[in-house]
Write an enzyme that holds these catalytic residues in place. Structure first.
Site, PDB file in Angstrom:
ATOM      1  N   GLU A 218      -4.862   1.996  -3.005  1.00  0.00           N
ATOM      2  CA  GLU A 218      -3.343   2.617  -4.005  1.00  0.00           C
ATOM      3  C   GLU A 218      -3.193   1.515  -3.477  1.00  0.00           C
ATOM      4  OE1 GLU A 218      -5.635   4.283  -1.990  1.00  0.00           O
ATOM      5  OE2 GLU A 218      -5.093   4.952   0.415  1.00  0.00           O
TER       6      GLU A 218
ATOM      7  N   ASP B 143       1.093  -1.233  -0.195  1.00  0.00           N
ATOM      8  CA  ASP B 143      -0.249  -0.322  -0.183  1.00  0.00           C
ATOM      9  C   ASP B 143       1.155   1.385   0.077  1.00  0.00           C
ATOM     10  OD1 ASP B 143      -2.976   0.720   0.738  1.00  0.00           O
ATOM     11  OD2 ASP B 143      -1.702   2.178   2.129  1.00  0.00           O
ATOM     12  N   ILE B 144       0.609   1.954  -0.816  1.00  0.00           N
ATOM     13  CA  ILE B 144       1.344   3.543  -0.528  1.00  0.00           C
ATOM     14  C   ILE B 144       1.090   4.241   0.574  1.00  0.00           C
ATOM     15  CG2 ILE B 144       1.543   5.534  -2.218  1.00  0.00           C
ATOM     16  CD1 ILE B 144       0.558   4.271  -4.539  1.00  0.00           C
TER      17      ILE B 144
END
Lengths: 127, 251
Positions: free
Chosen positions: B168, B125-126
């Protein structure tokens, strides 16, 4: 004498024959199980017209696909028109193809070759 | 020869068969004079010429139509391939979409169970993505997602499968790979992403990654295994982000 109207099926042409104007319209695709059976009523109508009305005939063809048997039947149909023409009657065959469809154009030119009756190959644009 | 022919074809060629029969009868008739025979011969020759003419035309038209049919078939296959591609790819990133990466995850899970081998998955995950969106706008956010996906694609191995799992979030399926080997891949990805600058604004992002493999805690279902990677990712976030955490049963 009656008009003849055959609605297009999954594998058969839409055909309309007008006894008043002598205009025969065929359009669509043709690959029936039994091509001779399919075209029989059209041949009957033509004989009837030739014997009873005996006026001008125009055949308009908007064909997208023909299997080999249908091609043979259409040849016979046009041969019959050619005989009628040679007896001194007015007959016109118009083969229509979409401007970009070279295959259908070529098919029309193949039909046209060696025929003595008026047969034109005409392009139209899809609007 | 007449008897061997398909009755449907016999109807299509009824004039030709009729002519053949007639001429056969004439040939057997002893009362026909030589002059008449000569005349019939001329007619026969003419019908034969016509038949040949039609046969060549019909063959040519048959070939044109066959070509047309095959071209239509090829076009259909092409469209089918395009349609299939768009049904499995994520529009923004052009990596697998959620449904396809989940399908591949399910396949890997089933195969692992059947052949008793191992596979890993990485959920990543960003970090602080919401801040990027809020500060630089959604277009910049989209660009970050796209570029991050591109960087990840460059680091995974040929046999790994990679898809966009959510906004994301991304999922990587690594067949025949244990958690330790997956960790090496994950770290390469993490470092590459952290070192990349994105767009004209030179944006930088980091990612957090969670890992688990199909042997740790022996997950019985796909959901169970996903839950473990999710927990590992959660821990990576909690302990400071920009890091890789492998799931351990005793956390």
């Amino acid at each position: 004498m009656n008009n003849l109207i055959i609605n297009a099926g999954k594998d058969t042409l839409n055909i309309s024959c007008d006894s008043v104007t002598g205009i025969i319209d065929m359009r669509g695709i043709s690959y029936p199980q039994d091509a001779a059976d399919f075209f029989n009523p059209v041949f009957d109508w033509l004989e009837n017209y030739i014997n009873n009305v005996a006026a001008d005939i125009t055949l308009n063809l908007h064909i997208d696909y023909l299997n080999t048997s249908s091609t043979k039947c259409l040849f016979d149909f046009i041969d019959r028109l050619e005989d009628y023409y040679k007896q001194g009657n007015t007959v016109q065959v118009n083969w229509y193809h979409e401007a970009h469809d070279d295959d259908i154009k070529e098919t029309g030119l193949e039909f046209q070759e060696d025929l003595e009756l008026p047969f034109v190959v005409l392009a139209y644009s899809k609007s | 020869m007449n008897d061997d022919i398909d009755p449907t074809m016999k109807k299509v060629f009824k004039h030709e068969f009729l002519a053949l029969n007639n001429y056969q009868l004439i040939g057997k008739d002893l009362n026909v004079s030589e002059d008449e025979l000569r005349q019939h011969y001329q007619h026969l020759l003419e019908s034969y010429r016509l038949l040949l003419q039609n046969a060549t035309k019909i063959t040519a038209i048959g070939d044109i139509n066959q070509k047309k049919l095959f071209e239509a078939f090829e076009e259909l296959e092409r469209q089918k391939a395009i349609l299939y591609q768009s049904s499995i790819l994520d529009y923004l990133t052009q990596v697998y979409n959620r449904s396809h990466i989940m399908q591949l995850f399910d396949d890997a899970f089933a195969q692992t169970k059947r052949y008793q081998n191992i596979f890993s998955c990485i959920l990543l995950d960003i970090d602080d993505f919401k801040a990027i969106n809020d500060t630089h706008g959604h277009l910049a956010g989209d660009l970050v997602i796209k570029e991050t996906a591109r960087q990840i694609s460059g680091q995974i191995r040929e046999t790994d499968a990679f898809g966009r799992y959510g906004g994301e979030e991304f999922l990587i399926v690594l067949p025949n790979t244990n958690a330790e080997e997956a960790r090496q891949v994950a770290e390469k990805i993490r470092i590459t992403v952290a070192e990349t600058t994105i767009g004209e604004q030179n944006l930088r992002v980091t990612i957090s990654l969670g890992i688990s493999d199909s042997l740790i805690d022996k997950p019985k279902t796909q959901d169970e295994m996903l839950h473990k990677v999710d927990l590992a990712l959660y821990k990576a976030k909690e302990t400071g982000k920009n890091r890789t955490v492998t799931y351990t049963p005793f956390d």
